[in-house]
Design an enzyme around this catalytic site. Structure first.
Site, PDB file in Angstrom:
ATOM      1  N   TYR A 164       0.850  -1.200   0.000  1.00 54.10           N
ATOM      2  CA  TYR A 164       0.000   0.000   0.000  1.00 54.10           C
ATOM      3  C   TYR A 164       0.881   1.243   0.000  1.00 54.10           C
ATOM      4  CZ  TYR A 164      -4.997  -0.864   0.263  1.00 54.10           C
ATOM      5  OH  TYR A 164      -6.295  -1.140  -0.068  1.00 54.10           O
TER       6      TYR A 164
ATOM      7  N   GLU B 264      -0.384   4.871  -0.418  1.00 56.84           N
ATOM      8  CA  GLU B 264      -1.129   6.133  -0.594  1.00 56.84           C
ATOM      9  C   GLU B 264      -0.203   7.331  -0.439  1.00 56.84           C
ATOM     10  OE1 GLU B 264      -2.317   3.632   1.248  1.00 56.84           O
ATOM     11  OE2 GLU B 264      -4.518   3.626   1.236  1.00 56.84           O
TER      12      GLU B 264
ATOM     13  N   ASP C 181      -6.859  13.900 -24.928  1.00 60.69           N
ATOM     14  CA  ASP C 181      -6.955  12.506 -24.487  1.00 60.69           C
ATOM     15  C   ASP C 181      -6.281  11.654 -25.567  1.00 60.69           C
ATOM     16  OD1 ASP C 181      -7.571   9.932 -23.898  1.00 60.69           O
ATOM     17  OD2 ASP C 181      -9.685  10.295 -23.443  1.00 60.69           O
TER      18      ASP C 181
ATOM     19  N   THR D  65      -3.928   6.263 -21.563  1.00 59.77           N
ATOM     20  CA  THR D  65      -3.742   4.957 -20.951  1.00 59.77           C
ATOM     21  C   THR D  65      -2.312   4.543 -21.271  1.00 59.77           C
ATOM     22  OG1 THR D  65      -4.567   3.924 -22.957  1.00 59.77           O
ATOM     23  CG2 THR D  65      -6.135   4.184 -21.166  1.00 59.77           C
TER      24      THR D  65
ATOM     25  N   LYS E 242      -2.270   0.773 -24.594  1.00 60.43           N
ATOM     26  CA  LYS E 242      -2.693   0.674 -25.998  1.00 60.43           C
ATOM     27  C   LYS E 242      -1.433   0.721 -26.872  1.00 60.43           C
ATOM     28  CE  LYS E 242      -7.377   2.442 -25.261  1.00 60.43           C
ATOM     29  NZ  LYS E 242      -7.518   3.160 -23.978  1.00 60.43           N
TER      30      LYS E 242
ATOM     31  N   ARG F  46      -1.850  -2.360 -18.141  1.00 63.29           N
ATOM     32  CA  ARG F  46      -3.129  -1.629 -18.141  1.00 63.29           C
ATOM     33  C   ARG F  46      -3.053  -0.544 -17.078  1.00 63.29           C
ATOM     34  NH1 ARG F  46      -6.320  -4.475 -21.452  1.00 63.29           N
ATOM     35  NH2 ARG F  46      -7.934  -2.921 -21.246  1.00 63.29           N
TER      36      ARG F  46
END
Ligand code: DSN
Length: 420
Positions: free
Chosen positions: A54, A56, A201, A228, A231, A237
């Site tokens: 974790y 954060e 985008d 992203t 692609k 991903r």
């Protein structure tokens, strides 16, 4: 080839699905323009112990201890992303493209603000303000379209008029189904005139921009690039937000965490760093160039054989074929037909499509994945020929079975990256 021994022992059902999918990918042709094959190094990193952590916060500013290595990989990913896209700031934590877009809206807009983006049926994306998304409950979206679907030309004069009237706070460039290059300089000048952020985008073409086979919107003064990483960029991903100015980056960081997301998916952040390293290599430029050359050859071969392409061709990695005009069948029927012979692509709406999204008039196909597999212009013609043969013999079960066997044999010559 990976053997997945531990998985096989523990969970035969999921093992069977994983190996079945691997076989499907090895034996089939992947033409969905948003899909690609990651390298073995990226895949190893995705399956690493960073899954257990974790983190954060941001490097040097975390809420939990034990961050020595998490800080290191995130800092490396940020630095590489900035270098790759010539950005002043990078946030590598978005879990995917849609969260990257939503976090950016939260960072730069107030509820009720107007966003001007591309209409979905003309190539835009759901997150650019389609009424099915909850985003339209918060922000007001208005849309621009192509003025000529034969060429794909956007009416920038009309865009300026709409912008003057609607006073958007953000003008969105970018698309998931538009085969042409946008005029970022015109869009930036409209954004400047009305006091809007210019946001691109670039999820689909990030790999082309990184490989300098497409224009970088920052070169025309854009404020933010959204993307992203999985692609054409050929990474794990995930999502990515870049800004030209470091100051805007502070707002974006706050919006991603704690504004919108929880802990980053740290194995994906690490894998993004690895993919960025790959994209920084000189051979990635050749890869990006070949993606476009392949798409153009595929387009030309379809056109030479009587198919109707939206905008008449392509400048990037994708093609849209009007199946109704070309072959007298709908997009869903075409998608299913090509699936039968082991060629995967997706049905897609065309501009102002009179048909429904689940059975639209078109199909969308693209070349990032097949180019990763080492295919070039001659192979593009071969792929188009397989598909044209399937259309011609669509009522002949035996002919389709034979074609499927031919496609399998063809694919065996091009090993799947990351798997072998
Ligand atoms: N699903 C992606 C695509 O295929 O374009 C966009 O979100």
């Amino acid at each position: 080839m990976p053997t997945y021994d531990a998985l096989k022992q523990l969970d035969p059902d999921i093992y069977a699905a994983v190996t079945g999918e691997m076989q499907r990918q090895i034996e089939g042709v992947e033409l969905i323009p948003s899909e690609n094959y990651i390298s073995k190094a990226v895949m190893e990193t995705m399956g690493s112990v960073f899954n257990n952590k974790y983190s954060e916060g941001y490097p040097g500013r975390r809420y939990y201890g034990g961050q020595t290595y998490a800080d290191r990989v995130e800092s490396i990913a940020i630095e590489r992303a900035m270098r790759l896209f010539n950005a002043g700031h990078a946030n590598v934590q978005p879990h995917a493209g849609a969260p990257a877009n939503v976090a950016t809206y939260f960072a730069l807009l107030e509820p009720g603000d107007t966003v001007l983006g591309m209409d979905l049926s003309h190539g835009g994306h759901l997150t650019h303000g389609h009424p099915v998304t909850y985003l339209t409950r918060i922000f007001h979206f208005v849309h621009y379209k192509m003025k000529d679907v034969q060429t794909g030309e956007i009416d920038y004069d009309q865009m300026r008029e709409v912008a003057r009237r609607e006073k958007p706070r953000m003008i969105l460039a970018g698309f998931s189904a538009y085969p042409r290059e946008l005029d970022y300089a015109s869009m930036k000048s409209i954004a400047e005139e009305v006091g809007a952020y210019a946001v691109a985008d670039m999820a689909h073409i990030a790999g082309l921009i990184a490989g300098q086979a497409a224009r970088n919107p920052f070169d025309d003064g854009f404020d933010v690039i959204l993307s992203t990483t999985h692609k054409s960029l050929r990474g794990p991903r995930g999502g990515l937000i870049l800004s030209r100015e470091a100051d805007l980056g502070k707002k974006i960081d706050k919006a991603v965490f704690p504004g919108f997301q929880g802990g980053p998916i740290m194995q994906m952040v690490a894998a993004k760093a690895v993919a960025f390293k790959e994209a920084l290599q000189p051979e990635f430029k050749e890869y990006a160039r070949q993606i476009v050359v392949n798409a153009q050859r595929l387009a030309a071969h379809f056109i030479d054989n009587g198919a109707t392409l939206i905008t008449g061709g392509t400048d990037n990695h994708l093609l849209l074929i009007d199946c109704v005009r070309s072959w007298g069948i709908g997009g869903r029927e075409a998608e299913e037909l090509f699936d039968r012979i082991g060629v995967t692509l997706n049905k897609n709406v065309i501009a102002d499509d009179p048909r429904k999204p689940m059975d639209p008039s078109g199909i969308r196909l693209g070349t990032p994945a097949v180019t990763s597999r080492g295919m070039k212009e001659a192979e593009m013609e071969r792929l188009a020929d397989f598909m044209l043969a399937a259309v011609a013999r669509r009522d002949d079960e035996a002919a389709l079975n034979d074609l499927h066997q031919e496609v399998k044999a063809f694919c065996k010559q091009y090993p799947l990256p990351g798997v072998g």
